[in-house]
Design a protein around this motif. Sequence first.
Motif, mmCIF file in Angstrom:
data_model
loop_
_atom_site.group_PDB
_atom_site.id
_atom_site.type_symbol
_atom_site.label_atom_id
_atom_site.label_comp_id
_atom_site.label_asym_id
_atom_site.label_seq_id
_atom_site.Cartn_x
_atom_site.Cartn_y
_atom_site.Cartn_z
ATOM 1 N N ILE A 40 29.470 -21.067 16.477
ATOM 2 C CA ILE A 40 30.168 -20.785 15.135
ATOM 3 C C ILE A 40 29.031 -20.188 14.238
ATOM 4 O O ILE A 40 27.907 -20.569 14.063
ATOM 5 C CB ILE A 40 30.680 -22.046 14.425
ATOM 6 N N VAL A 41 29.299 -18.852 13.698
ATOM 7 C CA VAL A 41 28.598 -18.318 12.573
ATOM 8 C C VAL A 41 29.075 -18.470 11.093
ATOM 9 O O VAL A 41 30.095 -18.002 11.055
ATOM 10 C CB VAL A 41 28.497 -16.680 12.998
ATOM 11 N N LEU A 42 28.660 -19.571 10.504
ATOM 12 C CA LEU A 42 29.272 -19.911 9.065
ATOM 13 C C LEU A 42 28.594 -18.675 8.077
ATOM 14 O O LEU A 42 29.498 -18.410 7.125
ATOM 15 C CB LEU A 42 28.652 -21.380 8.795
ATOM 16 N N VAL A 43 27.699 -18.345 8.122
ATOM 17 C CA VAL A 43 27.185 -17.234 7.315
ATOM 18 C C VAL A 43 26.356 -16.206 8.019
ATOM 19 O O VAL A 43 25.349 -16.353 8.798
ATOM 20 C CB VAL A 43 26.079 -17.913 6.243
ATOM 21 N N SER A 44 27.240 -15.003 7.974
ATOM 22 C CA SER A 44 26.811 -13.899 9.115
ATOM 23 C C SER A 44 25.420 -13.308 8.189
ATOM 24 O O SER A 44 24.419 -12.603 8.813
ATOM 25 C CB SER A 44 27.798 -12.938 8.975
ATOM 26 N N ASP A 45 25.271 -13.246 6.971
ATOM 27 C CA ASP A 45 24.402 -12.679 6.088
ATOM 28 C C ASP A 45 23.564 -13.470 5.279
ATOM 29 O O ASP A 45 24.203 -13.934 4.222
ATOM 30 C CB ASP A 45 25.071 -11.578 5.234
ATOM 31 N N PRO A 46 22.268 -13.697 5.557
ATOM 32 C CA PRO A 46 21.551 -14.568 4.648
ATOM 33 C C PRO A 46 21.363 -14.177 3.159
ATOM 34 O O PRO A 46 21.270 -15.395 2.379
ATOM 35 C CB PRO A 46 20.179 -14.842 5.384
ATOM 36 N N HIS A 47 21.709 -13.248 2.659
ATOM 37 C CA HIS A 47 21.504 -12.623 1.448
ATOM 38 C C HIS A 47 22.726 -13.251 0.787
ATOM 39 O O HIS A 47 22.830 -13.290 -0.541
ATOM 40 C CB HIS A 47 21.504 -11.258 1.476
ATOM 41 N N GLU A 48 23.799 -13.589 1.342
ATOM 42 C CA GLU A 48 24.912 -14.225 0.667
ATOM 43 C C GLU A 48 24.603 -15.466 -0.091
ATOM 44 O O GLU A 48 25.264 -15.761 -1.204
ATOM 45 C CB GLU A 48 26.196 -14.615 1.632
ATOM 46 N N LEU A 49 23.865 -16.429 0.424
ATOM 47 C CA LEU A 49 23.102 -17.585 -0.279
ATOM 48 C C LEU A 49 21.838 -17.325 -1.120
ATOM 49 O O LEU A 49 21.221 -18.317 -1.563
ATOM 50 C CB LEU A 49 23.222 -18.598 0.715
ATOM 51 N N GLU A 50 21.661 -16.062 -1.350
ATOM 52 C CA GLU A 50 20.171 -15.827 -1.896
ATOM 53 C C GLU A 50 20.042 -16.314 -3.050
ATOM 54 O O GLU A 50 19.096 -16.983 -3.650
ATOM 55 C CB GLU A 50 20.061 -14.192 -2.091
ATOM 56 N N MET A 51 20.974 -16.187 -4.110
ATOM 57 C CA MET A 51 20.769 -16.721 -5.643
ATOM 58 C C MET A 51 20.914 -18.245 -5.428
ATOM 59 O O MET A 51 20.190 -18.853 -6.429
ATOM 60 C CB MET A 51 21.866 -16.141 -6.200
ATOM 61 N N LEU A 52 21.649 -18.933 -4.630
ATOM 62 C CA LEU A 52 21.951 -20.213 -4.723
ATOM 63 C C LEU A 52 20.463 -20.827 -4.183
ATOM 64 O O LEU A 52 19.917 -21.802 -4.654
ATOM 65 C CB LEU A 52 23.036 -20.621 -3.900
ATOM 66 N N SER A 53 19.986 -20.133 -3.107
ATOM 67 C CA SER A 53 18.798 -20.386 -2.495
ATOM 68 C C SER A 53 17.713 -20.629 -3.482
ATOM 69 O O SER A 53 16.716 -21.382 -3.716
ATOM 70 C CB SER A 53 18.642 -19.513 -1.408
ATOM 71 N N ALA A 54 17.603 -19.481 -4.172
ATOM 72 C CA ALA A 54 16.645 -19.256 -5.554
ATOM 73 C C ALA A 54 16.627 -20.205 -6.390
ATOM 74 O O ALA A 54 15.627 -20.983 -6.923
ATOM 75 C CB ALA A 54 16.771 -17.930 -5.798
ATOM 76 N N LEU A 55 17.930 -20.671 -6.768
ATOM 77 C CA LEU A 55 18.091 -21.663 -7.976
ATOM 78 C C LEU A 55 17.697 -23.011 -7.053
ATOM 79 O O LEU A 55 16.959 -23.688 -7.763
ATOM 80 C CB LEU A 55 19.638 -21.733 -8.065
ATOM 81 N N GLY A 56 17.920 -23.317 -5.961
ATOM 82 C CA GLY A 56 17.283 -24.535 -5.486
ATOM 83 C C GLY A 56 15.663 -24.581 -5.613
ATOM 84 O O GLY A 56 15.225 -25.567 -5.698
ATOM 85 N N LEU A 57 15.021 -23.508 -5.170
ATOM 86 C CA LEU A 57 13.497 -23.433 -5.210
ATOM 87 C C LEU A 57 13.221 -23.705 -6.815
ATOM 88 O O LEU A 57 12.486 -24.517 -7.082
ATOM 89 C CB LEU A 57 13.049 -21.990 -4.758
ATOM 90 N N VAL A 58 14.015 -23.176 -7.810
ATOM 91 C CA VAL A 58 13.636 -23.201 -8.945
ATOM 92 C C VAL A 58 13.659 -24.792 -9.512
ATOM 93 O O VAL A 58 13.004 -25.185 -10.162
ATOM 94 C CB VAL A 58 14.560 -22.129 -9.819
#
Length: 385
Positions: A40-58
């Motif tokens: 199963i490929v839930l997210v094919s492009d990691p950039h789709e979560l880039e902003m949310l990921s950055a928010l997590g780090l922040v």
Amino acid sequence: MGGAFLAAAFLARVGGRIGLPTIPLFILAGILLGPHTPGIVLVSDPHELEMLSALGLVLLLFYLGLEFHLDDLKAGGRRMALAGGVYLLLNVGAGLGFGFALGWGTSEALVLAGVLGISSSAIVTKVLVDLNRIGNAETKPILGIIVVEDIFLALYLAALQPILSGADNLAAAVMDAGKAFGFLLALALVARFGTKVIGRLINTRDDELLVISFLGAAVFLAGVSEWFGVADAIGAFMVGLMLGSTASGDRIRKLVHPLRDAFGAIFFFAFGLSIDPGDLPTVLWPVLAAVAVTLAMNVLAGLAAARLYDFGSEPAANISTTLLARGEFALILATMAASAGLDDRLSPFIAGYVLILAVLGPLAAGRSHLLARILPEKQKVGAAG
């Protein structure tokens, strides 16, 4: 997005039953459900979560700033700076030497110096929270080292960018470094002298307005920091440092918890999405050698910090293992190296190295008492003063 949360929660629940920390399990969820593994490929492009990921780090670094009191910095700033300097000298120096020993090139060695030299602020923060060590005596030097690393990171990236791009304009490189350092200095001055004004601006009895206010301030200043060439995470850290000392500090610490945990999980999930396990066998031996070097340097750095603070073997082991993980900064360097057309082996090497230490770091931190048994005893923790 919902699948990412559910997958991370499911693996964390399963791992929790056998005593595994959540960080490597969140990363594993990203690897298993990403584009680089079968099934199963839930997210094919990691950039789709880039902003949310950055928010997590922040949010992770914002929380770290809330817990790092200005009084601690004023009282023990010199020792913290010295501990951070020793940590960087050992780890960045060893990374540079290791890079030259591999023989992949000078630019590659400079990238590897940063990869091997800088801890993951996000993972360190999460480990301290998960293991309930925020109040421990040795947490102050750990946070101090993280702060020194983040300042070094801002200057290092500013200096490295023109080297990797092949630019020979020294004046531009100096200007970039000066701009980053000037912005950091301005933030430090505001944190030192502007706390009362900031406290009045942020204060409100309404929890909803308080959440929107501190979240907006953290994310906005993180974005401004990037514009000045400073890592977004350190901008968020400085906002936390400012707000933590205000009358609203305790309420903010309580209100940010669920946001920190939710988006922090997405950060580690997205981290796993970027890792391709198929590339790892080609660089397995250099990766294992780099992990061994990092383990040795972290033990030495932990002992040095413990000596500075008159700590015993247990705090020394906690410092060594808590700072072990590598993460977001290494991945930034991998992206820069790929864009600059450096050796093709760098990207899989960095991915494998980061993956092993992102898993090994939290596991080692949870079992640091085993390392403490073989470290020399200096003095009881209570003598730290």
